[in-house]
Design a protein around this motif. Sequence first.
Motif, PDB file in Angstrom:
ATOM      1  N   PRO A 266       0.799  -1.224   0.000  1.00 14.22           N
ATOM      2  CA  PRO A 266       0.000   0.000   0.000  1.00 14.22           C
ATOM      3  C   PRO A 266       0.833   1.277   0.000  1.00 14.22           C
ATOM      4  CG  PRO A 266      -0.894  -1.566   1.579  1.00 14.22           C
ATOM      5  CD  PRO A 266       0.386  -2.147   1.078  1.00 14.22           C
ATOM      6  N   LEU A 267       2.037   1.217   0.562  1.00 13.47           N
ATOM      7  CA  LEU A 267       2.858   2.427   0.620  1.00 13.47           C
ATOM      8  C   LEU A 267       3.693   2.642  -0.639  1.00 13.47           C
ATOM      9  CD1 LEU A 267       4.139   2.679   4.318  1.00 13.47           C
ATOM     10  CD2 LEU A 267       2.523   4.163   3.114  1.00 13.47           C
TER      11      LEU A 267
ATOM     12  N   ALA B 220       3.031   3.560  -3.587  1.00 15.39           N
ATOM     13  CA  ALA B 220       2.739   4.809  -4.289  1.00 15.39           C
ATOM     14  C   ALA B 220       3.236   6.022  -3.499  1.00 15.39           C
ATOM     15  CB  ALA B 220       1.240   4.927  -4.537  1.00 15.39           C
ATOM     16  N   PHE B 221       3.595   5.796  -2.230  1.00 12.70           N
ATOM     17  CA  PHE B 221       4.019   6.913  -1.388  1.00 12.70           C
ATOM     18  C   PHE B 221       5.504   6.870  -1.065  1.00 12.70           C
ATOM     19  CE2 PHE B 221      -0.468   6.486  -1.058  1.00 12.70           C
ATOM     20  CZ  PHE B 221      -0.922   7.795  -1.028  1.00 12.70           C
ATOM     21  N   ALA B 222       6.224   6.115  -1.862  1.00  7.63           N
ATOM     22  CA  ALA B 222       7.679   6.128  -1.744  1.00  7.63           C
ATOM     23  C   ALA B 222       8.173   7.500  -2.197  1.00  7.63           C
ATOM     24  CB  ALA B 222       8.274   5.027  -2.612  1.00  7.63           C
TER      25      ALA B 222
ATOM     26  N   ALA C 262       7.176   7.566  -6.477  1.00  8.15           N
ATOM     27  CA  ALA C 262       6.177   6.489  -6.451  1.00  8.15           C
ATOM     28  C   ALA C 262       6.752   5.239  -7.101  1.00  8.15           C
ATOM     29  CB  ALA C 262       4.903   6.934  -7.141  1.00  8.15           C
TER      30      ALA C 262
END
Lengths: 344, 344
Positions: A284-285, A287-289, A292
Amino acid sequence: MGNAVSIKDIARKFKCAPSTISRALNDHPMINIDTRKTIQEYANKVGYQKNTISLSLLNKRSKTLGVIIPSISHYHETAIIEGLEAILQPAGYLLNICVTNECHALEKEYLNRLVANRVDAICISLSQETFDRSLNEHIDLAISRSLPIIFMDRFYHALDVDRVITDDFKGAFMATEHLIQMGCQRIAHLHGPRGITVSQQRFKGYEACLKKYGREVEEELVKQVKFSPECGLEATMHLLDQKAKPDGIFAVNDEVGFGAMKVIQERNYKIPEDIALVGFDDIPLAAFAPIALSSVSRQSKKIGEQSAQLFLSKMNGISDHQQVTLEPELIVRSSSQRNHFSKI
Amino acid sequence: MGNAVSIKDIARKFKCAPSTISRALNDHPMINIDTRKTIQEYANKVGYQKNTISLSLLNKRSKTLGVIIPSISHYHETAIIEGLEAILQPAGYLLNICVTNECHALEKEYLNRLVANRVDAICISLSQETFDRSLNEHIDLAISRSLPIIFMDRFYHALDVDRVITDDFKGAFMATEHLIQMGCQRIAHLHGPRGITVSQQRFKGYEACLKKYGREVEEELVKQVKFSPECGLEATMHLLDQKAKPDGIFAVNDEVGFGAMKVIQERNYKIPEDIALVGFDDIPLAAFAPIALSSVSRQSKKIGEQSAQLFLSKMNGISDHQQVTLEPELIVRSSSQRNHFSKI
DNA sequence: AGTTCAAATGCAAACGTTTGCGTAATTTTT
DNA sequence: AAAAATTACGCAAACGTTTGCATTTGAACT
């Protein structure tokens, strides 16, 4: 607890046989409708709760599924559990979840305990130790006792087993091919722990893809890591220290990808221009690296769902072995999406 | 399965009483040493495995702990499970894990099923629905039947219960105070879902800290979010759209913090110079956020361990209720560490 | 030879529930 | 009024194991 009210207690109250109470509570038409109501009301009042244990003993099935997994700290495993529950809760089952920490001895111990508890079946993802050293006696034993065993991810090397896996080979192939299409010339691979199926399959997919495009696996571009960002960081550091640096990295999973990304940015390389990066698992994370993170989804929840379905079909007497392979899906995000790329 | 060899089977083989077999297998000195060996060897050979179900029925304890949690997709919950297993595996227990998806009806259903299965106790973190609407009848009923219930995180508002929680208030206070010490003047809070203890406690800690430093909670600086990066992103977007922007953000958890960080960077604000950011939970990826994310560790694994210890002590007959509160720990990383900051 | 004692094993109940079969009691049929 | 059928319930065994209390066996005493 120990003072729970039983059918016998109720029978004593009504001065009748336990069988009558049992039938009344199960709405058996043999029992007079008024008697039934009276007994049901009383049972309700005193909070009677059926003792499933005695039923398990009688029916030789416990309505419980044993689940043995090597770890529970990653998205993949928790999603599997979610999938299992989604199907098995409505079917009235409970889950006995055991985490082996990749340790064979613990796996064996848990397997024994689950067998002793007479679970109806076991969904297992083998521990690394078991897999590495092919320590299969405990599994063989369980199978020989005709306990249904469903393998998830890491499976047992026998033809006639039930298993649900993702096509990791294909997923890795897709990830590598994507990097090639983005113009990467030197694609590194952060290789998972040896002896683990997913690591091997992903490496093979990477290798096969390179071959398809007329390239060779360069040993110095393949680093072995554990499934943690720390390891990803360290291994990538070594990659970047080499004279011939990679311009694309395929990480064995997203956590490792996060680690890789960290050090790439610290060294002031641009992602994806200098180095394109793809992970695996689509956590889930992802995309929030920092950038992304592109990733390959392995449909973790579906693995749980399919395993549960397979289990239910076995409970319904379907005895031939099934082998389900799920299709991976490549999710392209900024970490690998180059707008101007060289066609191969 | 159904064809498992039982003590009776062995007794038939040796033409002796089941009691003799039972005692022989348990190494009872009453049985002749040679007889014992012979029986044990035979039992071993045919793969006899004790049927725990009959034992559960007899002993009125199942050596199983029921675990009810609202979700299993975050680090916190999986770490709790790891903690539980770390203590309870060596003690010979199994875990029945049930995920309610924050749904009261499911929680009730699972509770009933666990009671029917005669688990020895239940470790529960209440669902949001249960907590919001104080739907406690099912819990009351279980307690009235003297089933030991241990609350984790979200607990039941009664004095005489067992519970293990983190001091979220204190953790939030520490996070906020840290931001103040870093020179933040307008500290926003990304508030978790209402009705959930941790959300409330963390808000209260934030509020109390502001008060301590002579500040007021500004309504426009408090945004409510769900525990996901997507929500964190959206809420932070609204914060940044306001005329008076925050220069510090305390996010209710790290996932939300990741979302916040994403949009802050997209808007080209500097972290921590323009906006300092602190999360909660200290997930493994926190250090690998775009800017390493400061966070408050709530010792998730320890919650599991302490709950397990509490459970074991209850199994040993300790009946007085225990309430364990764990200390949070502030982990300062780059997202909030300002080198030159104004002293308050 | 009769008594006492110890060693080794068997008996039966218990845990809670279900279920095939037997058996009363009542009603319907001839 | 006798026979048959129906209704409503009880009995007992079964699932697998343990355990207190007999009981059997044989040896060691008087």
